[in-house]
Design an enzyme around this catalytic site. Structure first.
Site, PDB file in Angstrom:
ATOM      1  N   GLY A  70       2.988  -0.748   4.304  1.00 21.87           N
ATOM      2  CA  GLY A  70       3.126   0.646   3.895  1.00 21.87           C
ATOM      3  C   GLY A  70       4.588   0.983   3.647  1.00 21.87           C
ATOM      4  O   GLY A  70       5.154   0.699   2.589  1.00 21.87           O
ATOM      5  N   GLY A  71       5.227   1.593   4.626  1.00 23.34           N
ATOM      6  CA  GLY A  71       6.580   2.117   4.480  1.00 23.34           C
ATOM      7  C   GLY A  71       7.579   1.139   3.877  1.00 23.34           C
ATOM      8  O   GLY A  71       8.355   1.504   2.979  1.00 23.34           O
TER       9      GLY A  71
ATOM     10  N   GLU B 178      -5.117  -4.090  11.044  1.00 26.28           N
ATOM     11  CA  GLU B 178      -4.076  -3.070  11.120  1.00 26.28           C
ATOM     12  C   GLU B 178      -4.304  -2.186  12.351  1.00 26.28           C
ATOM     13  O   GLU B 178      -5.064  -1.205  12.274  1.00 26.28           O
ATOM     14  CB  GLU B 178      -4.094  -2.188   9.870  1.00 26.28           C
ATOM     15  CG  GLU B 178      -3.895  -2.937   8.574  1.00 26.28           C
ATOM     16  CD  GLU B 178      -3.385  -2.007   7.472  1.00 26.28           C
ATOM     17  OE1 GLU B 178      -2.289  -2.269   6.946  1.00 26.28           O
ATOM     18  OE2 GLU B 178      -4.063  -1.009   7.154  1.00 26.28           O
TER      19      GLU B 178
ATOM     20  N   ASN C 112       0.873  -1.178   0.000  1.00 28.22           N
ATOM     21  CA  ASN C 112       0.000   0.000   0.000  1.00 28.22           C
ATOM     22  C   ASN C 112       0.907   1.223   0.000  1.00 28.22           C
ATOM     23  O   ASN C 112       1.446   1.599   1.034  1.00 28.22           O
ATOM     24  CB  ASN C 112      -0.904  -0.016   1.245  1.00 28.22           C
ATOM     25  CG  ASN C 112      -1.743   1.250   1.336  1.00 28.22           C
ATOM     26  OD1 ASN C 112      -1.798   2.053   0.407  1.00 28.22           O
ATOM     27  ND2 ASN C 112      -2.398   1.435   2.470  1.00 28.22           N
ATOM     28  N   TRP C 113       1.056   1.805  -1.169  1.00 25.76           N
ATOM     29  CA  TRP C 113       1.983   2.938  -1.299  1.00 25.76           C
ATOM     30  C   TRP C 113       1.443   4.231  -0.709  1.00 25.76           C
ATOM     31  O   TRP C 113       2.162   5.211  -0.609  1.00 25.76           O
ATOM     32  CB  TRP C 113       2.331   3.173  -2.778  1.00 25.76           C
ATOM     33  CG  TRP C 113       3.219   2.134  -3.373  1.00 25.76           C
ATOM     34  CD1 TRP C 113       3.864   1.123  -2.716  1.00 25.76           C
ATOM     35  CD2 TRP C 113       3.580   1.999  -4.754  1.00 25.76           C
ATOM     36  NE1 TRP C 113       4.597   0.371  -3.600  1.00 25.76           N
ATOM     37  CE2 TRP C 113       4.440   0.898  -4.867  1.00 25.76           C
ATOM     38  CE3 TRP C 113       3.245   2.712  -5.909  1.00 25.76           C
ATOM     39  CZ2 TRP C 113       4.980   0.483  -6.078  1.00 25.76           C
ATOM     40  CZ3 TRP C 113       3.776   2.299  -7.117  1.00 25.76           C
ATOM     41  CH2 TRP C 113       4.633   1.202  -7.201  1.00 25.76           C
ATOM     42  N   LYS C 114       0.152   4.244  -0.413  1.00 27.95           N
ATOM     43  CA  LYS C 114      -0.479   5.476   0.102  1.00 27.95           C
ATOM     44  C   LYS C 114      -0.215   6.625  -0.872  1.00 27.95           C
ATOM     45  O   LYS C 114      -0.166   6.387  -2.081  1.00 27.95           O
ATOM     46  CB  LYS C 114      -0.007   5.759   1.530  1.00 27.95           C
ATOM     47  CG  LYS C 114      -0.122   4.503   2.417  1.00 27.95           C
ATOM     48  CD  LYS C 114       0.109   4.726   3.866  1.00 27.95           C
ATOM     49  CE  LYS C 114      -0.057   3.409   4.608  1.00 27.95           C
ATOM     50  NZ  LYS C 114       0.036   3.562   6.050  1.00 27.95           N
TER      51      LYS C 114
ATOM     52  N   HIS D  23      -9.569   1.509   5.391  1.00 30.49           N
ATOM     53  CA  HIS D  23      -8.257   1.801   5.968  1.00 30.49           C
ATOM     54  C   HIS D  23      -8.396   2.895   7.025  1.00 30.49           C
ATOM     55  O   HIS D  23      -9.175   3.837   6.853  1.00 30.49           O
ATOM     56  CB  HIS D  23      -7.279   2.248   4.869  1.00 30.49           C
ATOM     57  CG  HIS D  23      -5.855   2.235   5.337  1.00 30.49           C
ATOM     58  ND1 HIS D  23      -5.341   3.217   6.156  1.00 30.49           N
ATOM     59  CD2 HIS D  23      -4.859   1.343   5.149  1.00 30.49           C
ATOM     60  CE1 HIS D  23      -4.081   2.923   6.427  1.00 30.49           C
ATOM     61  NE2 HIS D  23      -3.757   1.789   5.832  1.00 30.49           N
TER      62      HIS D  23
ATOM     63  N   GLY E  51       2.795   3.014  10.705  1.00 31.21           N
ATOM     64  CA  GLY E  51       3.776   4.074  10.480  1.00 31.21           C
ATOM     65  C   GLY E  51       4.491   4.541  11.731  1.00 31.21           C
ATOM     66  O   GLY E  51       5.161   5.570  11.728  1.00 31.21           O
TER      67      GLY E  51
ATOM     68  N   GLU F  47      -6.635   5.347   7.775  1.00 24.09           N
ATOM     69  CA  GLU F  47      -6.365   6.715   7.309  1.00 24.09           C
ATOM     70  C   GLU F  47      -7.593   7.296   6.624  1.00 24.09           C
ATOM     71  O   GLU F  47      -7.882   8.491   6.741  1.00 24.09           O
ATOM     72  CB  GLU F  47      -5.135   6.715   6.392  1.00 24.09           C
ATOM     73  CG  GLU F  47      -3.853   6.489   7.194  1.00 24.09           C
ATOM     74  CD  GLU F  47      -2.734   5.814   6.434  1.00 24.09           C
ATOM     75  OE1 GLU F  47      -2.762   5.781   5.197  1.00 24.09           O
ATOM     76  OE2 GLU F  47      -1.817   5.294   7.112  1.00 24.09           O
TER      77      GLU F  47
ATOM     78  N   SER G  25       3.645  -1.421  10.478  1.00 24.44           N
ATOM     79  CA  SER G  25       5.086  -1.450  10.731  1.00 24.44           C
ATOM     80  C   SER G  25       5.724  -2.817  10.500  1.00 24.44           C
ATOM     81  O   SER G  25       6.646  -3.214  11.224  1.00 24.44           O
ATOM     82  CB  SER G  25       5.404  -0.941  12.146  1.00 24.44           C
ATOM     83  OG  SER G  25       5.081   0.431  12.255  1.00 24.44           O
TER      84      SER G  25
END
Ligand code: 13P
Length: 245
Positions: A229-230, A163, A9-11, A91, A169, A93, A208
């Site tokens: 993500g990251g 999540e 998930n590149w956001k 999600h 993050g 976010e 994470s």
């Protein structure tokens, strides 16, 4: 047995040159497997170009109406028309920053299911809920609400991602005991809601995930992969996760 899933998930990260570089670097690693699959959820702009390289490219977001005066939005119809493989729904976010509440998420689940599009339904508690020991109850509410109009005949479309918000993050990840407890809880909830067919619904972990903690996370029972993500922004790091899945 369904494939294990490693989903990026590149956001709202990566520009066009960065995406091109990402693909080039990605292609330098071996991703062959009969038991695992890679999925990429880029910014919607990059979906068509990435479909040349990946068998599973999904969308991070959409609006549930099929068409109309909704400036800036993308519909399931539009995404399906370019051959999208799946979408993310719920999600944290989107829930927190864009105020998508449970009723809104129920509508998104309905829109995806009506069009027979696969989706990853995200759920997760915040730190206060975790510390107050209401996390299981909270996840139950989130999932029961999101899936309230979902029919068991569509179960093959469903994937869940647990999540925890406090792990996204932050560098903090849920430990093996926490993940094991939650994934067992989610499985029993799915079985209660949909019967034994729900035993094959994949349940991912996200929050994470990195090369240092991946092995312990992936070894937890019921963890069918990760939504990353990251650590998905660098193909080298992402491949280190792949090797441990
Ligand atoms: P991080 O891996 O950066 O914590 O993000 C997880 C996530 O939100 C994936 O959807």
């Amino acid at each position: 047995m369904r494939n294990k899933i490693l989903a990026a998930n590149w956001k709202m990260n990566l520009t066009l040159p960065e995406v091109e570089l990402w693909v080039k670097k990605f292609n330098g690693f071996n991703w062959q497997s009969d038991t695992k699959e890679v999925r990429v959820y880029p910014s919607a702009l990059f979906i068509p170009m990435l479909q040349n390289n990946f068998s599973h490219v999904g969308a991070q977001n959409f609006y549930y109406e099929p068409s109309g005066a909704f400036t800036g939005e993308l519909s399931i119809e539009q995404l399906s028309s370019v051959g999208i493989s799946s979408v993310l729904i719920g999600h944290s976010e989107r829930r927190e920053l864009f105020h998508e509440d449970n009723a809104f998420i129920t509508q998104k689940v309905k829109a995806a299911a009506d069009k027979n599009l696969s989706f990853i339904l995200c759920c997760g508690e915040n730190l206060a809920q975790r510390e107050g020991k209401t996390h299981l109850h909270f996840i139950e509410q989130q999932l029961k609400s999101a899936l309230s109009s979902f029919d068991r005949s569509k179960l093959s479309l469903l994937c869940i991602a647990y999540e925890p918000i406090w792990a996204i993050g932050t560098g903090l990840h849920a430990n093996a005991a926490q993940i094991t407890e939650m994934h067992a809880f989610i499985r029993s909830l799915l079985l209660e809601l949909f019967g034994s067919d729900a035993s094959s619904v994949p349940v991912l972990y996200g929050g994470s995930v990195n090369p240092e903690n991946a092995a312990s996370i992936f070894s937890c029972p019921e963890v069918a992969g990760a939504l990353v993500g990251g650590a998905s922004l660098d193909p080298h790091v992402f491949h280190q996760l792949w090797e441990q899945l």
